[in-house]
Design an enzyme around this catalytic site. Structure first.
Site, PDB file in Angstrom:
ATOM      1  N   CYS A 135       0.845  -1.191   0.000  1.00 40.58           N
ATOM      2  CA  CYS A 135       0.000   0.000   0.000  1.00 40.58           C
ATOM      3  C   CYS A 135       0.880   1.240   0.000  1.00 40.58           C
ATOM      4  O   CYS A 135       2.000   1.212   0.509  1.00 40.58           O
ATOM      5  CB  CYS A 135      -0.853   0.013   1.258  1.00 40.58           C
ATOM      6  SG  CYS A 135       0.139  -0.095   2.747  1.00 40.58           S
ATOM      7  N   ASN A 196       2.139 -11.703  -2.878  1.00 38.13           N
ATOM      8  CA  ASN A 196       0.841 -11.079  -3.069  1.00 38.13           C
ATOM      9  C   ASN A 196       0.548 -11.141  -4.576  1.00 38.13           C
ATOM     10  O   ASN A 196       1.281 -11.795  -5.323  1.00 38.13           O
ATOM     11  CB  ASN A 196       0.878  -9.639  -2.527  1.00 38.13           C
ATOM     12  CG  ASN A 196      -0.505  -9.125  -2.121  1.00 38.13           C
ATOM     13  OD1 ASN A 196      -1.506  -9.452  -2.771  1.00 38.13           O
ATOM     14  ND2 ASN A 196      -0.568  -8.342  -1.071  1.00 38.13           N
ATOM     15  N   GLY A 269      -4.477 -20.150  -1.905  1.00 36.91           N
ATOM     16  CA  GLY A 269      -5.258 -18.917  -2.037  1.00 36.91           C
ATOM     17  C   GLY A 269      -6.419 -19.066  -2.996  1.00 36.91           C
ATOM     18  O   GLY A 269      -7.508 -19.494  -2.622  1.00 36.91           O
TER      19      GLY A 269
HETATM   20  O1  RRO Z   1      -8.413  -6.267  -0.984  1.00 32.50           O
HETATM   21  C1  RRO Z   1      -7.782  -6.405  -2.056  1.00 32.50           C
HETATM   22  O2  RRO Z   1      -8.208  -5.987  -3.137  1.00 32.50           O
HETATM   23  C2  RRO Z   1      -6.466  -7.074  -2.094  1.00 32.50           C
HETATM   24  C3  RRO Z   1      -5.477  -6.942  -1.145  1.00 32.50           C
HETATM   25 BR1  RRO Z   1      -5.684  -5.928   0.383  1.00 32.50          BR
HETATM   26  C4  RRO Z   1      -4.232  -7.591  -1.330  1.00 32.50           C
HETATM   27  O3  RRO Z   1      -3.286  -7.502  -0.526  1.00 32.50           O
HETATM   28  N1  RRO Z   1      -4.061  -8.327  -2.442  1.00 32.50           N
HETATM   29  C5  RRO Z   1      -5.042  -8.465  -3.358  1.00 32.50           C
HETATM   30  O4  RRO Z   1      -4.831  -9.156  -4.381  1.00 32.50           O
HETATM   31  N2  RRO Z   1      -6.234  -7.833  -3.190  1.00 32.50           N
END
Ligand code: RRO
Length: 315
Positions: A135, A196, A269
């Protein structure tokens, strides 16, 4: 020969190495749907919560999911109840799960991260905290997890707040994820998890406009598995803290590949969306995959892909 699947993850004893990726399994909704049978056959050895933020968030405008031939792109946008709502409404339910709880948090400043870590790490129900660093920092405008220096600064802020394990979730959207992992370790992180999702932006053929409501999102699923394996291997070779590997794991053979790339634990996932019991199957198949190779446990396989080959075929 018996196959040993139990592992120690930062001092937390786990029955096996299969976790869930944050945000890919809603344990509260699954409990509602499956009842207590879910607790008897819980698919993961530890549960990682969806990422929470200090204040409640509604999430991104729809559409939020785009299917690709070998995976999916999501732009969910962190819908969550916020820290207080999580502690009040979700934590008591997640505490009933039969496995250790890892809470994933994301802030847009060191102050926000401090409030989150303070709020969750002191709770007995919480075994560890995962820091989602994909972020932007509102002050620098930089994405924390894309910058080793920002990652080190953040860990320096947070490390003093808790003795519980801090796990840094790494973004794959960098040229050198191991530099970020090394910075996290230097700052006192107890483990790193990766990957991620990969930045992705599908286009709607009918309108020639971005397909997702938010314009872009993150790619996950089997499409990214070789990328995730490469990054897992690079990171595992660079740090001494445990690595939690993930990215398109669908079966035991996939899980074993991540362990060979140096992962101590792995996470399922995207596969959870199709089959909520995928984790249980991956665990069973991992045991079978190890036994088929005459390996007595995960430790016997870990990092095999990192060792120099015994015989080289090239000159
Ligand atoms: O909530 C999301 O859209 C999201 C998050 Br926080 C993340 O860390 N990774 C992702 O693929 N989606």
């Amino acid at each position: 020969m018996s196959t040993e699947l139990a592992i120690d993850l930062c001092g937390i004893q786990l029955e096996h190495p299969v976790l869930n990726g944050s945000g890919t399994f809603d344990a509260i909704a699954a409990r509602r749907a499956y009842g207590d049978a879910l607790l008897d056959r819980f698919p993961f050895s530890a549960f990682v919560s969806k990422t929470i933020t200090p204040a409640p968030r509604a999430g991104n405008p729809p559409p939020r999911i785009y299917e690709t031939p070998a995976g999916m792109v999501n732009s969910i946008g962190l819908p969550n109840k916020g820290l207080d709502g999580f502690l009040r409404a979700d934590l008591p339910l997640l505490a009933e799960l039969p496995v250790p709880l890892i809470v994933s948090v994301m802030g847009t400043s060191a102050e926000e991260f401090r409030a989150l870590v303070d709020g969750v790490a002191g709770r007995d129900e919480v075994a560890a905290v995962e820091l989602n660093v994909s972020c932007p920092n509102v002050k620098s405008g930089l994405i924390v997890g894309e910058q080793p220096a920002e990652t080190l600064l953040l860990l320096n802020e947070l490390r003093e707040l808790t003795a519980k394990p801090l796990i840094v979730k790494l973004t794959p959207n960098v040229s050198d994820p191991s530099a970020v992992a090394v910075a996290a370790e230097e700052g006192g992180a107890d483990a790193v998890s990766l990957v991620n999702t990969l930045k992705a932006a599908p286009i709607d053929g009918a309108t020639l406009r971005p397909w997702l409501g938010a314009g872009s999102g993150g790619l996950s699923g089997p499409a990214i598995r070789p990328v995730a394996l490469a990054q897992t291997a690079a990171v595992a070779a660079a740090v001494s803290v445990p690595v939690i590997g993930m990215g398109g794991i669908e079966c035991g053979e996939d899980a074993l590949a991540f362990i060979a790339a140096g992962a101590r634990a792995i996470a399922v996932g995207t596969a959870n969306f199709r089959d909520p019991l995928a984790g249980a199957r991956v665990r069973r198949e991992l045991g079978e995959a190890l036994a088929a190779r005459g390996l007595d446990g995960v430790e016997a396989a870990r990092g095999r892909a990192l060792a120099p080959a015994l015989a080289s075929t090239s000159t």
